[in-house]
Design a protein around this motif. Sequence first.
Motif, short mmCIF file in Angstrom:
data_model
loop_
_atom_site.label_atom_id
_atom_site.label_comp_id
_atom_site.label_asym_id
_atom_site.label_seq_id
_atom_site.Cartn_x
_atom_site.Cartn_y
_atom_site.Cartn_z
N GLY A 1 -5.59 -0.43 12.58
CA GLY A 1 -5.40 -0.15 11.17
C GLY A 1 -4.03 -0.61 10.73
N TYR A 2 -3.68 -0.23 9.52
CA TYR A 2 -2.41 -0.65 8.92
C TYR A 2 -1.83 0.50 8.11
CZ TYR A 2 -4.03 -5.37 10.02
OH TYR A 2 -4.48 -6.48 10.67
N MET A 3 -0.53 0.67 8.19
CA MET A 3 0.16 1.59 7.30
C MET A 3 0.60 0.83 6.06
SD MET A 3 0.15 4.65 8.48
CE MET A 3 1.34 5.32 7.29
N LEU A 4 0.39 1.45 4.90
CA LEU A 4 0.76 0.81 3.65
C LEU A 4 1.28 1.87 2.68
CD1 LEU A 4 0.79 -1.84 1.99
CD2 LEU A 4 -1.51 -1.25 1.21
N GLU A 5 2.43 1.60 2.09
CA GLU A 5 3.01 2.55 1.14
C GLU A 5 2.19 2.60 -0.15
OE1 GLU A 5 7.14 1.62 0.55
OE2 GLU A 5 7.38 1.20 2.70
N ASP A 6 2.13 3.78 -0.71
CA ASP A 6 1.38 4.02 -1.94
C ASP A 6 1.81 3.11 -3.07
OD1 ASP A 6 -0.27 6.05 -3.74
OD2 ASP A 6 1.68 5.83 -4.70
N ARG A 7 3.11 2.86 -3.19
CA ARG A 7 3.61 2.10 -4.35
C ARG A 7 3.06 0.68 -4.37
NH1 ARG A 7 9.93 0.68 -2.84
NH2 ARG A 7 9.68 0.58 -0.57
N TYR A 8 2.90 0.06 -3.21
CA TYR A 8 2.39 -1.31 -3.18
C TYR A 8 0.89 -1.36 -3.48
CZ TYR A 8 6.88 -2.26 -0.95
OH TYR A 8 8.22 -2.36 -0.69
N LEU A 9 0.14 -0.44 -2.90
CA LEU A 9 -1.30 -0.43 -3.13
C LEU A 9 -1.60 -0.10 -4.59
CD1 LEU A 9 -4.05 -0.73 -1.86
CD2 LEU A 9 -3.95 1.66 -1.14
N ARG A 10 -0.89 0.87 -5.15
CA ARG A 10 -1.10 1.28 -6.53
C ARG A 10 -0.83 0.12 -7.50
NH1 ARG A 10 3.12 4.35 -8.56
NH2 ARG A 10 3.56 4.94 -6.41
#
Length: 408
Positions: free
Chosen positions: A109-118
């Motif tokens: 899997g991958y960790m991704l910060e909320d701000r980038y996905l949003r």
Amino acid sequence: MSVDSDILIVGGGLNGPALAIALAEAGLTVTVIDALAEAVRADAEFDGRAYALALASKRLLDAIGIWDGVAEHSQPILEIKATDGRAGEGPARFMLDFDHGEIEEGPMGYMLEDRYLRRAFLAAMDAHPRITHRAGETVVAQEVDAFGAEVTLASGQSLRGTLLVGCDGRGSGTAKRAGIRRTGWDYGQTALVCAIAHEKPHHGIAHQFFMPPGPLAILPLPGNRCSIVWSERRATAATIQALDDAGYLSALRPRFGDFLGAISLAGERFTYPLNLTLANAFVAPRVALVGDAAHGVHPIAGQGLNLGLRDVGALAEVLVAARRRGEDFGAADVLERYQRWRRFDTTAMAVGTDAINTLFSNDNPILRLGRDLGMGAVNAVPALRRRFIREAAGLTGDLPALMKGRPL
């Protein structure tokens, strides 16, 4: 009867935009009704929130055209270590150790910060000609008939669609207005969430440390940073959250350990209460529920968003297939296909996370011995270990096409 959009989606967080983009790419028109103003959603400040996206969820984001815009900000999860223990004592002797090298597909899997996905979702919605994003609007009433659903906004405007989808969280107003009741209970735990910077590299390893009050997840972010999801009994969590930053770190350090060297806070810290909540039905006349509106589970396995994206993939596939066959895609028999697909999987995950939390969030010496031996046994059998790795990567079960990386 005329409609404003084929689909009305209530909720502009993550699942709502993902569903809107998937449906719009397949030719449907969609209106997303978002209670937050777009400027709030687009805020670039890092607040510590991040998501553990299973490999299957990454494939869905790739299939709907989102992943390329966020990939450079992601951190691959190359290994998962889970162990039992107590604060200040270090991990137990036996542990689970899952390495991505044991499967052929790549990182689990991958960790991704909320701000980038949003922000990626906002940009994709704004750029798509078949998506209308109504930011800063709330639904105050909804009605359905044989042909569609109509919502009334707080501004007084009414919108009509063939189907209404609730992506509006655990307290879903869409579900309540549709008469859908919920089943669940409170865990008496609170999740303390933050991000930390640390001295030593994490090497892409995610850690789950089971302690008597609740689990501590240490999840790798790009650079020498990690996302922390730390469960404590409610009163203890309130006391810790009320401390200043230095006091907060002093409470975290004995639980965290020193394997990553010196630590400091990076971004805000916040809390949310932990409970289990399942909608008694995922559909009603002209209404479907997705994500937390349908099911809210304990974060012990980090599966909340992944479950929601499975809902997105399944509902989009059912609706698009029905439309291509010339069916009324908001009809009860069509929506029942979605419910049959998703109810068992989400109920099983809810029961599983509840059982794990009950088994591990205690200090019973007999249970401690049993669960430690159990983890050691699973870790010693390659076939079992590989099965758990594939489960963590979201590669098991009846996967929607989007979660296999295939467009609709």
